[in-house]
Design a protein around this motif. Structure first.
Motif, PDB file in Angstrom:
ATOM      1  N   LEU A  83      10.525 -19.878  26.519  1.00  0.00           N
ATOM      2  CA  LEU A  83       9.994 -19.325  25.267  1.00  0.00           C
ATOM      3  C   LEU A  83       9.087 -18.130  25.560  1.00  0.00           C
ATOM      4  O   LEU A  83       7.946 -18.277  25.993  1.00  0.00           O
ATOM      5  N   THR A  84       9.595 -16.954  25.318  1.00  0.00           N
ATOM      6  CA  THR A  84       8.831 -15.721  25.485  1.00  0.00           C
ATOM      7  C   THR A  84       7.847 -15.571  24.322  1.00  0.00           C
ATOM      8  O   THR A  84       7.975 -16.260  23.294  1.00  0.00           O
ATOM      9  N   PRO A  85       6.853 -14.687  24.446  1.00  0.00           N
ATOM     10  CA  PRO A  85       5.951 -14.449  23.304  1.00  0.00           C
ATOM     11  C   PRO A  85       6.686 -14.109  22.015  1.00  0.00           C
ATOM     12  O   PRO A  85       6.300 -14.572  20.941  1.00  0.00           O
ATOM     13  N   GLN A  86       7.749 -13.336  22.105  1.00  0.00           N
ATOM     14  CA  GLN A  86       8.510 -13.016  20.896  1.00  0.00           C
ATOM     15  C   GLN A  86       9.125 -14.266  20.279  1.00  0.00           C
ATOM     16  O   GLN A  86       9.059 -14.470  19.061  1.00  0.00           O
ATOM     17  N   LEU A  87       9.709 -15.125  21.114  1.00  0.00           N
ATOM     18  CA  LEU A  87      10.327 -16.354  20.607  1.00  0.00           C
ATOM     19  C   LEU A  87       9.281 -17.311  20.061  1.00  0.00           C
ATOM     20  O   LEU A  87       9.504 -17.969  19.037  1.00  0.00           O
ATOM     21  N   VAL A  88       8.130 -17.418  20.731  1.00  0.00           N
ATOM     22  CA  VAL A  88       7.048 -18.273  20.240  1.00  0.00           C
ATOM     23  C   VAL A  88       6.583 -17.790  18.875  1.00  0.00           C
ATOM     24  O   VAL A  88       6.397 -18.590  17.946  1.00  0.00           O
ATOM     25  N   THR A  89       6.404 -16.490  18.731  1.00  0.00           N
ATOM     26  CA  THR A  89       5.930 -15.930  17.472  1.00  0.00           C
ATOM     27  C   THR A  89       6.954 -16.148  16.360  1.00  0.00           C
ATOM     28  O   THR A  89       6.595 -16.487  15.225  1.00  0.00           O
ATOM     29  N   GLU A  90       8.221 -15.972  16.684  1.00  0.00           N
ATOM     30  CA  GLU A  90       9.276 -16.226  15.691  1.00  0.00           C
ATOM     31  C   GLU A  90       9.290 -17.689  15.285  1.00  0.00           C
ATOM     32  O   GLU A  90       9.477 -18.022  14.097  1.00  0.00           O
ATOM     33  N   SER A 143       0.646 -12.925   9.775  1.00  0.00           N
ATOM     34  CA  SER A 143       0.804 -11.925   8.718  1.00  0.00           C
ATOM     35  C   SER A 143       0.285 -10.565   9.165  1.00  0.00           C
ATOM     36  O   SER A 143       0.770  -9.521   8.716  1.00  0.00           O
ATOM     37  N   ALA A 144      -0.708 -10.563  10.054  1.00  0.00           N
ATOM     38  CA  ALA A 144      -1.292  -9.313  10.554  1.00  0.00           C
ATOM     39  C   ALA A 144      -0.511  -8.752  11.741  1.00  0.00           C
ATOM     40  O   ALA A 144      -0.889  -7.712  12.302  1.00  0.00           O
ATOM     41  N   GLY A 145       0.583  -9.448  12.144  1.00  0.00           N
ATOM     42  CA  GLY A 145       1.419  -8.954  13.224  1.00  0.00           C
ATOM     43  C   GLY A 145       1.018  -9.395  14.614  1.00  0.00           C
ATOM     44  O   GLY A 145       1.508  -8.854  15.613  1.00  0.00           O
ATOM     45  N   HIS A 146       0.150 -10.406  14.705  1.00  0.00           N
ATOM     46  CA  HIS A 146      -0.287 -10.892  16.018  1.00  0.00           C
ATOM     47  C   HIS A 146       0.848 -11.633  16.710  1.00  0.00           C
ATOM     48  O   HIS A 146       1.635 -12.343  16.076  1.00  0.00           O
ATOM     49  N   GLU A 147       0.952 -11.464  18.016  1.00  0.00           N
ATOM     50  CA  GLU A 147       1.958 -12.154  18.815  1.00  0.00           C
ATOM     51  C   GLU A 147       1.294 -13.268  19.620  1.00  0.00           C
ATOM     52  O   GLU A 147       0.169 -13.094  20.115  1.00  0.00           O
ATOM     53  N   PHE A 148       1.970 -14.386  19.743  1.00  0.00           N
ATOM     54  CA  PHE A 148       1.414 -15.553  20.423  1.00  0.00           C
ATOM     55  C   PHE A 148       2.226 -15.892  21.668  1.00  0.00           C
ATOM     56  O   PHE A 148       3.440 -15.664  21.719  1.00  0.00           O
ATOM     57  N   CYS A 149       1.569 -16.481  22.635  1.00  0.00           N
ATOM     58  CA  CYS A 149       2.248 -16.968  23.828  1.00  0.00           C
ATOM     59  C   CYS A 149       1.781 -18.396  24.110  1.00  0.00           C
ATOM     60  O   CYS A 149       0.824 -18.883  23.500  1.00  0.00           O
ATOM     61  N   ILE A 150       2.472 -19.065  25.031  1.00  0.00           N
ATOM     62  CA  ILE A 150       2.161 -20.453  25.343  1.00  0.00           C
ATOM     63  C   ILE A 150       1.740 -20.575  26.800  1.00  0.00           C
ATOM     64  O   ILE A 150       2.033 -19.715  27.632  1.00  0.00           O
ATOM     65  N   SER A 151       1.049 -21.667  27.091  1.00  0.00           N
ATOM     66  CA  SER A 151       0.622 -21.932  28.461  1.00  0.00           C
ATOM     67  C   SER A 151       0.606 -23.434  28.687  1.00  0.00           C
ATOM     68  O   SER A 151       0.638 -24.226  27.752  1.00  0.00           O
ATOM     69  N   GLY A 152       0.535 -23.830  29.957  1.00  0.00           N
ATOM     70  CA  GLY A 152       0.498 -25.241  30.315  1.00  0.00           C
ATOM     71  C   GLY A 152       1.646 -25.611  31.232  1.00  0.00           C
ATOM     72  O   GLY A 152       2.621 -24.862  31.369  1.00  0.00           O
ATOM     73  N   LYS A 153       1.535 -26.773  31.848  1.00  0.00           N
ATOM     74  CA  LYS A 153       2.547 -27.225  32.797  1.00  0.00           C
ATOM     75  C   LYS A 153       3.091 -28.610  32.472  1.00  0.00           C
ATOM     76  O   LYS A 153       3.895 -29.153  33.234  1.00  0.00           O
ATOM     77  N   LYS A 205       5.401 -31.496  31.176  1.00  0.00           N
ATOM     78  CA  LYS A 205       6.861 -31.476  31.080  1.00  0.00           C
ATOM     79  C   LYS A 205       7.352 -31.245  29.650  1.00  0.00           C
ATOM     80  O   LYS A 205       8.309 -30.517  29.430  1.00  0.00           O
ATOM     81  N   GLY A 206       6.667 -31.878  28.682  1.00  0.00           N
ATOM     82  CA  GLY A 206       7.207 -31.865  27.331  1.00  0.00           C
ATOM     83  C   GLY A 206       6.434 -31.073  26.315  1.00  0.00           C
ATOM     84  O   GLY A 206       6.774 -31.116  25.129  1.00  0.00           O
ATOM     85  N   SER A 207       5.409 -30.317  26.726  1.00  0.00           N
ATOM     86  CA  SER A 207       4.643 -29.588  25.718  1.00  0.00           C
ATOM     87  C   SER A 207       3.958 -28.372  26.324  1.00  0.00           C
ATOM     88  O   SER A 207       3.723 -28.314  27.537  1.00  0.00           O
ATOM     89  N   ARG A 208       3.648 -27.413  25.463  1.00  0.00           N
ATOM     90  CA  ARG A 208       2.890 -26.238  25.838  1.00  0.00           C
ATOM     91  C   ARG A 208       1.885 -25.932  24.730  1.00  0.00           C
ATOM     92  O   ARG A 208       2.192 -26.084  23.547  1.00  0.00           O
ATOM     93  N   ARG A 209       0.715 -25.465  25.117  1.00  0.00           N
ATOM     94  CA  ARG A 209      -0.309 -25.074  24.160  1.00  0.00           C
ATOM     95  C   ARG A 209      -0.077 -23.634  23.729  1.00  0.00           C
ATOM     96  O   ARG A 209       0.209 -22.772  24.545  1.00  0.00           O
ATOM     97  N   VAL A 210      -0.177 -23.393  22.436  1.00  0.00           N
ATOM     98  CA  VAL A 210      -0.124 -22.017  21.929  1.00  0.00           C
ATOM     99  C   VAL A 210      -1.505 -21.420  22.147  1.00  0.00           C
ATOM    100  O   VAL A 210      -2.491 -21.895  21.580  1.00  0.00           O
ATOM    101  N   GLU A 211      -1.587 -20.410  22.966  1.00  0.00           N
ATOM    102  CA  GLU A 211      -2.877 -19.864  23.371  1.00  0.00           C
ATOM    103  C   GLU A 211      -3.667 -19.325  22.180  1.00  0.00           C
ATOM    104  O   GLU A 211      -3.098 -18.800  21.218  1.00  0.00           O
ATOM    105  N   SER A 212      -4.983 -19.490  22.264  1.00  0.00           N
ATOM    106  CA  SER A 212      -5.936 -19.038  21.240  1.00  0.00           C
ATOM    107  C   SER A 212      -5.792 -19.807  19.929  1.00  0.00           C
ATOM    108  O   SER A 212      -6.238 -19.348  18.873  1.00  0.00           O
ATOM    109  N   THR A 213      -5.154 -20.978  19.982  1.00  0.00           N
ATOM    110  CA  THR A 213      -5.006 -21.838  18.807  1.00  0.00           C
ATOM    111  C   THR A 213      -5.203 -23.282  19.240  1.00  0.00           C
ATOM    112  O   THR A 213      -5.353 -23.578  20.421  1.00  0.00           O
ATOM    113  N   ASN A 214      -5.146 -24.180  18.272  1.00  0.00           N
ATOM    114  CA  ASN A 214      -5.102 -25.617  18.552  1.00  0.00           C
ATOM    115  C   ASN A 214      -3.726 -26.178  18.204  1.00  0.00           C
ATOM    116  O   ASN A 214      -3.594 -27.325  17.773  1.00  0.00           O
ATOM    117  N   LEU A 215      -2.715 -25.347  18.410  1.00  0.00           N
ATOM    118  CA  LEU A 215      -1.339 -25.758  18.171  1.00  0.00           C
ATOM    119  C   LEU A 215      -0.655 -26.090  19.487  1.00  0.00           C
ATOM    120  O   LEU A 215      -0.984 -25.517  20.538  1.00  0.00           O
TER     121      LEU A 215
END
Length: 242
Positions: A123-130, A169-179, A181-191
């Motif tokens: 999941l690239t930042p573009q795919l995460v944001t989509e 809505s403001a056009g911000h792009e998000f990325c994920i982090s973590g290791k 196996k089954g989950s990744r944190r969306v950076e700068s959020t609690n998602l």
């Protein structure tokens, strides 16, 4: 971490939905009567006229999470990672020997976990944001009100009050982090984006007593619900003990 797969969480959620609907009708929150929407095909749990209401249940907003999205309809970018392991599981499931199927649980669990990790890594930042746009904006277009219970407190706010929705809505792009196996944190959020089986590996192989089958599920999870509630400045009501 173990997850409840016996339906008790769903049953508790239904009871909570009835409680919230009855309360909102009693205070005449909408001019129209609020009625429940059955089934999992609706993003809204209830509706007042044309206004959808999404109801989330928390016994304690300081603990646990809730899902914005929980679907077995995997996006094209994720589904191919599970083709081989699901085919292998389907073949094992045909084995008439329960012992043989039970002995394969650990192997299939490990292979599903690896597929989950590989899919999340793709999941690239573009795919995460989509994905976030689809899960939080597109799928919530008909939702007028979020109703989140925290014990006896009922927190009401608009989906558009969510800071992540505003950032999208403001056009911000998000990325994920973590290791994990089954989950990744969306950076700068609690998602958290999670991929898992909905009923466990035993059900996938036909050896579970609780569930007949299992599928791969993609989830968008809200962690730290209390932090979210502080950010959205909800309208808060105190409900009577359930």
């Amino acid at each position: 971490m173990a997850y409840v797969t016996d339906g008790s969480v769903h049953s508790g959620g239904l009871s909570n939905e009835r409680r919230v609907i009855n309360f909102l009708n009693a205070i005449k929150y909408y001019p129209e009567e609020i009625t429940p929407l059955g089934g999992t095909q609706h993003k809204a749990d209830a509706i007042a006229g044309t206004k959808g209401i999404s109801i989330k249940r928390k016994k304690d907003a300081g603990q646990g999470s809730f899902d914005y999205l929980n679907t077995s309809q995997l996006p094209d970018v994720i589904a191919p990672f599970f083709t081989d392991v699901l085919a292998e599981a389907a073949a094992i499931r045909l084995d008439p020997s329960i012992e043989a199927r039970l002995s394969a649980v650990a192997l299939i669990r490990a292979r599903v976990a690896n597929a989950c990790s590989q899919a999340l890594d793709a999941l690239t930042p573009q795919l995460v944001t989509e994905f976030l746009t689809d899960a939080l904006v597109t799928r919530y277009q008909a939702i007028d009100l979020m109703a989140v219970t925290d014990a006896n407190k009922l927190n009401l706010y608009s989906p558009s009050d969510n800071p992540v929705v505003q950032a999208l809505s403001a056009g911000h792009e998000f990325c994920i982090s973590g290791k994990a196996k089954g989950s990744r944190r969306v950076e700068s959020t609690n998602l958290r984006i999670r991929i898992t089986t909905n009923n466990g590996i035993g059900a996938l192989l036909g050896v579970s007593k609780a569930n007949k089958n299992s599928t791969i599920s993609l989830k968008l999870q809200q962690d730290r619900v209390n932090t979210l509630l502080n950010l959205v400045n909800p309208l808060v009501f105190e409900m009577e003990d359930n």
